[in-house]
Design a protein around this motif. Structure first.
Motif, PDB file in Angstrom:
ATOM      1  N   THR A  56       0.815  -1.218   0.000  1.00 22.09           N
ATOM      2  CA  THR A  56       0.000   0.000   0.000  1.00 22.09           C
ATOM      3  C   THR A  56       0.844   1.261   0.000  1.00 22.09           C
ATOM      4  O   THR A  56       0.310   2.354   0.127  1.00 22.09           O
ATOM      5  N   GLU A  57       2.162   1.130  -0.133  1.00 20.07           N
ATOM      6  CA  GLU A  57       3.017   2.306  -0.125  1.00 20.07           C
ATOM      7  C   GLU A  57       2.753   3.139  -1.372  1.00 20.07           C
ATOM      8  O   GLU A  57       2.877   2.665  -2.496  1.00 20.07           O
ATOM      9  N   PRO A  58       2.357   4.416  -1.190  1.00 19.80           N
ATOM     10  CA  PRO A  58       2.016   5.237  -2.355  1.00 19.80           C
ATOM     11  C   PRO A  58       3.258   5.603  -3.161  1.00 19.80           C
ATOM     12  O   PRO A  58       4.361   5.690  -2.632  1.00 19.80           O
ATOM     13  N   MET A  59       3.068   5.835  -4.451  1.00 22.16           N
ATOM     14  CA  MET A  59       4.165   6.260  -5.306  1.00 22.16           C
ATOM     15  C   MET A  59       4.567   7.684  -4.942  1.00 22.16           C
ATOM     16  O   MET A  59       3.714   8.519  -4.625  1.00 22.16           O
ATOM     17  N   ASP A  60       5.858   7.948  -4.978  1.00 25.32           N
ATOM     18  CA  ASP A  60       6.339   9.301  -4.765  1.00 25.32           C
ATOM     19  C   ASP A  60       5.647  10.217  -5.774  1.00 25.32           C
ATOM     20  O   ASP A  60       5.624   9.927  -6.974  1.00 25.32           O
ATOM     21  N   PRO A  61       5.037  11.325  -5.310  1.00 22.03           N
ATOM     22  CA  PRO A  61       4.263  12.164  -6.240  1.00 22.03           C
ATOM     23  C   PRO A  61       5.095  12.754  -7.373  1.00 22.03           C
ATOM     24  O   PRO A  61       4.580  12.969  -8.477  1.00 22.03           O
ATOM     25  N   ILE A  62       6.385  12.999  -7.121  1.00 21.09           N
ATOM     26  CA  ILE A  62       7.234  13.528  -8.198  1.00 21.09           C
ATOM     27  C   ILE A  62       7.541  12.424  -9.206  1.00 21.09           C
ATOM     28  O   ILE A  62       7.529  12.652 -10.419  1.00 21.09           O
ATOM     29  N   ASP A  63       7.798  11.208  -8.707  1.00 22.99           N
ATOM     30  CA  ASP A  63       7.987  10.073  -9.616  1.00 22.99           C
ATOM     31  C   ASP A  63       6.738   9.857 -10.461  1.00 22.99           C
ATOM     32  O   ASP A  63       6.826   9.551 -11.656  1.00 22.99           O
ATOM     33  N   ASP A  64       5.572  10.005  -9.836  1.00 22.55           N
ATOM     34  CA  ASP A  64       4.314   9.838 -10.556  1.00 22.55           C
ATOM     35  C   ASP A  64       4.160  10.910 -11.630  1.00 22.55           C
ATOM     36  O   ASP A  64       3.693  10.635 -12.750  1.00 22.55           O
ATOM     37  N   MET A  65       4.574  12.116 -11.309  1.00 23.14           N
ATOM     38  CA  MET A  65       4.518  13.219 -12.272  1.00 23.14           C
ATOM     39  C   MET A  65       5.430  12.941 -13.464  1.00 23.14           C
ATOM     40  O   MET A  65       5.050  13.136 -14.623  1.00 23.14           O
ATOM     41  N   ILE A  66       6.641  12.465 -13.167  1.00 17.37           N
ATOM     42  CA  ILE A  66       7.603  12.154 -14.228  1.00 17.37           C
ATOM     43  C   ILE A  66       7.082  11.030 -15.117  1.00 17.37           C
ATOM     44  O   ILE A  66       7.237  11.056 -16.342  1.00 17.37           O
ATOM     45  N   ARG A  67       6.434  10.037 -14.498  1.00 19.25           N
ATOM     46  CA  ARG A  67       5.897   8.893 -15.248  1.00 19.25           C
ATOM     47  C   ARG A  67       4.877   9.343 -16.295  1.00 19.25           C
ATOM     48  O   ARG A  67       4.757   8.724 -17.355  1.00 19.25           O
ATOM     49  N   LYS A  68       4.182  10.432 -16.008  1.00 18.08           N
ATOM     50  CA  LYS A  68       3.135  10.915 -16.915  1.00 18.08           C
ATOM     51  C   LYS A  68       3.656  11.922 -17.945  1.00 18.08           C
ATOM     52  O   LYS A  68       2.905  12.344 -18.822  1.00 18.08           O
ATOM     53  N   MET A  69       4.919  12.319 -17.825  1.00 23.96           N
ATOM     54  CA  MET A  69       5.474  13.325 -18.733  1.00 23.96           C
ATOM     55  C   MET A  69       5.883  12.708 -20.068  1.00 23.96           C
ATOM     56  O   MET A  69       6.310  11.555 -20.124  1.00 23.96           O
ATOM     57  N   THR A  70       5.777  13.499 -21.120  1.00 24.64           N
ATOM     58  CA  THR A  70       6.260  13.068 -22.429  1.00 24.64           C
ATOM     59  C   THR A  70       7.778  13.278 -22.494  1.00 24.64           C
ATOM     60  O   THR A  70       8.362  13.990 -21.657  1.00 24.64           O
ATOM     61  N   LEU A  71       8.398  12.677 -23.494  1.00 24.11           N
ATOM     62  CA  LEU A  71       9.834  12.863 -23.691  1.00 24.11           C
ATOM     63  C   LEU A  71      10.145  14.341 -23.914  1.00 24.11           C
ATOM     64  O   LEU A  71      11.129  14.862 -23.379  1.00 24.11           O
ATOM     65  N   GLU A  72       9.313  15.031 -24.682  1.00 26.51           N
ATOM     66  CA  GLU A  72       9.533  16.452 -24.966  1.00 26.51           C
ATOM     67  C   GLU A  72       9.474  17.284 -23.681  1.00 26.51           C
ATOM     68  O   GLU A  72      10.265  18.219 -23.501  1.00 26.51           O
ATOM     69  N   GLU A  73       8.553  16.953 -22.800  1.00 25.43           N
ATOM     70  CA  GLU A  73       8.432  17.691 -21.535  1.00 25.43           C
ATOM     71  C   GLU A  73       9.656  17.464 -20.655  1.00 25.43           C
ATOM     72  O   GLU A  73      10.153  18.400 -20.014  1.00 25.43           O
ATOM     73  N   LYS A  74      10.145  16.235 -20.634  1.00 24.02           N
ATOM     74  CA  LYS A  74      11.331  15.945 -19.827  1.00 24.02           C
ATOM     75  C   LYS A  74      12.546  16.704 -20.350  1.00 24.02           C
ATOM     76  O   LYS A  74      13.286  17.325 -19.577  1.00 24.02           O
ATOM     77  N   ILE A  75      12.756  16.650 -21.649  1.00 22.59           N
ATOM     78  CA  ILE A  75      13.913  17.323 -22.238  1.00 22.59           C
ATOM     79  C   ILE A  75      13.818  18.837 -22.029  1.00 22.59           C
ATOM     80  O   ILE A  75      14.803  19.497 -21.695  1.00 22.59           O
ATOM     81  N   GLY A  76      12.634  19.386 -22.198  1.00 17.66           N
ATOM     82  CA  GLY A  76      12.452  20.821 -22.024  1.00 17.66           C
ATOM     83  C   GLY A  76      12.837  21.320 -20.652  1.00 17.66           C
ATOM     84  O   GLY A  76      13.372  22.434 -20.499  1.00 17.66           O
ATOM     85  N   GLN A  77      12.588  20.498 -19.619  1.00 18.57           N
ATOM     86  CA  GLN A  77      12.916  20.909 -18.249  1.00 18.57           C
ATOM     87  C   GLN A  77      14.408  21.149 -18.050  1.00 18.57           C
ATOM     88  O   GLN A  77      14.810  21.850 -17.115  1.00 18.57           O
ATOM     89  N   LEU A  78      15.235  20.609 -18.921  1.00 15.05           N
ATOM     90  CA  LEU A  78      16.686  20.725 -18.759  1.00 15.05           C
ATOM     91  C   LEU A  78      17.221  22.105 -19.134  1.00 15.05           C
ATOM     92  O   LEU A  78      18.394  22.394 -18.863  1.00 15.05           O
TER      93      LEU A  78
END
Length: 407
Positions: A56-78
């Motif tokens: 029942t351990e919840p997923m880290d909310p930031i990990d969950d956010m990253i999981r839902k991001m597109t490749l373009e969104e991830k690259i843009g953050q850099l």
């Protein structure tokens, strides 16, 4: 002897309980033939409650956010880009189509504003609000506001009655409260305007009189003068929820060259660096000031070929000094002479990220920079794990500064 007796009683108790259970089953099955008895026992076993272990351990909310991001969104953050001038050379004071396109198309992580972008309070507030409204993930809005000779806002009477003080003048007071209070004053002005990131304080030690790029931007000429001031100043910015960025690791105060024009060199041994230049950075990181700008500086004792911004050797060495996984690393501007005169734009972008940097500041061409990272990812030179590592550090800082909200 007492321990043996306790063990004996526990075992005896277990046997007694087992016997009771067996006796109860025997009573329940009186009058049944062996086949009926066996079937009845199986039914009892099937009806018995079984403990189900559920994670029942919840997923880290930031990990969950990253999981839902597109490749373009991830690259843009850099990337943090500048928007100093439009194509006609005029200073950008409001969102135009070019700025809008860069924010929406490349999904950038942030924008740094310069003096030309800053005119009045109303203008700055509108510019920042309009840029934030265009970005699905809230932006870092940064500035070089050190006080003294590098002051984009603090030297403008439209924003402050008294200019922000130079670091060197604060250092001469030997009063850490003076550093803290000045940073608080600065942070309050930045926060009111919509900034959330400041490329300050300067953690360089001004210990070379031939140095022309640092000078009074430093708090002093020794580690004893600089270190406590850097920590207090950074804490003052944090108190106003402005993310400070220590600069210019591993120390630009001992160079004769200016990295704006070309590569700069620090002619010191590793041991000498650890005794002086690195101390303000390391001690500030220990106090949770965990964002650092790397300078385009070559220290032959660590890496004779590449500057710290592009050097895997530097990041491996930093791993021996502090926990790099907890520090957000930002390059100095990628359009500076030290980079552009010595490396191709694609080469520099890929090398800086693979070395270990999380944010690449001010690439000359954001399209080429984004394409470079995407190509390296698609060709396996950048792994998803490596990309997510930097994205998580960036988003974590945005969450800490209340730039990004999570449920």
């Amino acid at each position: 002897m007492a321990k043996i007796m306790i063990c004996f009683m526990v075992i005896l108790g277990g046997i007694f309980l087992t016997g009771c259970q067996t006796a109860q089953i025997s009573e329940d099955h009186q009058g049944l033939n062996p086949i009926q008895e066996e079937a009845s026992i199986l039914e009892v076993a099937a009806d018995s409650p079984h403990e189900t272990i559920v994670d029942t351990e919840p997923m880290d909310p930031i990990d969950d956010m990253i999981r839902k991001m597109t490749l373009e969104e991830k690259i843009g953050q850099l990337f943090i880009i500048d928007i100093q001038n439009d194509q006609t050379g005029n200073a950008i004071l409001s969102v135009n189509e070019e700025v809008k396109d860069k924010i929406i198309k490349y999904k950038i992580g942030g924008v740094i504003l310069f003096k030309g972008n800053i005119s009045t309070k109303e203008q700055v507030l509108t510019l920042i609000d309009d840029m934030q409204a265009l970005s699905e993930i809230p932006l870092f809005i940064g500035v070089d506001e050190e006080g003294g000779m590098v002051s984009r806002i603090g030297s403008n009477p439209a924003f402050v009655e008294e200019p922000f003080k130079a670091a060197f003048d604060i250092g001469k007071t030997e009063d850490v409260e003076a550093a803290y209070n000045e940073a608080m004053r600065m942070g309050a002005v930045l926060k009111e305007l919509g900034f959330n990131l400041n490329f300050a304080p300067v953690a360089d030690i001004y210990n070379n009189d031939a140095n022309t790029v640092i000078g009074t931007r430093s708090f002093g000429k020794t580690k004893e003068q600089v270190t406590p001031m850097v920590i207090s100043f950074a804490e003052g910015l944090l108190a106003k929820n402005i993310q400070p960025v220590l600069k210019h690791f591993p120390g630009h105060g001992n160079t004769q060259e200016d990295s704006h024009d070309g590569l700069a060199y620090v002619h010191k041994t590793k041991e000498a660096l650890e005794e002086e230049e690195l101390v303000p950075f390391i001690e500030a990181i220990k106090q949770s000031v965990d964002s650092v700008m790397l300078g385009h500086l070559i220290v032959e004792a660590i890496d004779a070929k590449y500057p710290a911004t592009l050097s895997k050797k530097w990041f491996a060495y930093m791993d021996t000094l502090f926990n790099t996984s907890e520090v957000l690393f930002v390059t100095d501007a990628m359009n500076m002479g030290a980079i552009e005169k010595n490396y191709g734009p694609e080469e520099a972008v890929e090398m800086s990220f693979l070395a270990g940097n999380d944010i690449l500041l001010m690439p000359r061409d954001i399209k080429r920079a984004v394409d470079t990272i995407r190509n390296a990812y698609e060709n396996g030179r950048i792994t998803e794990e490596r990309l997510d590592q930097s994205v998580k550090k960036i988003l974590s800082k945005k969450v800490e500064r209340n730039i990004v909200g999570i449920e």
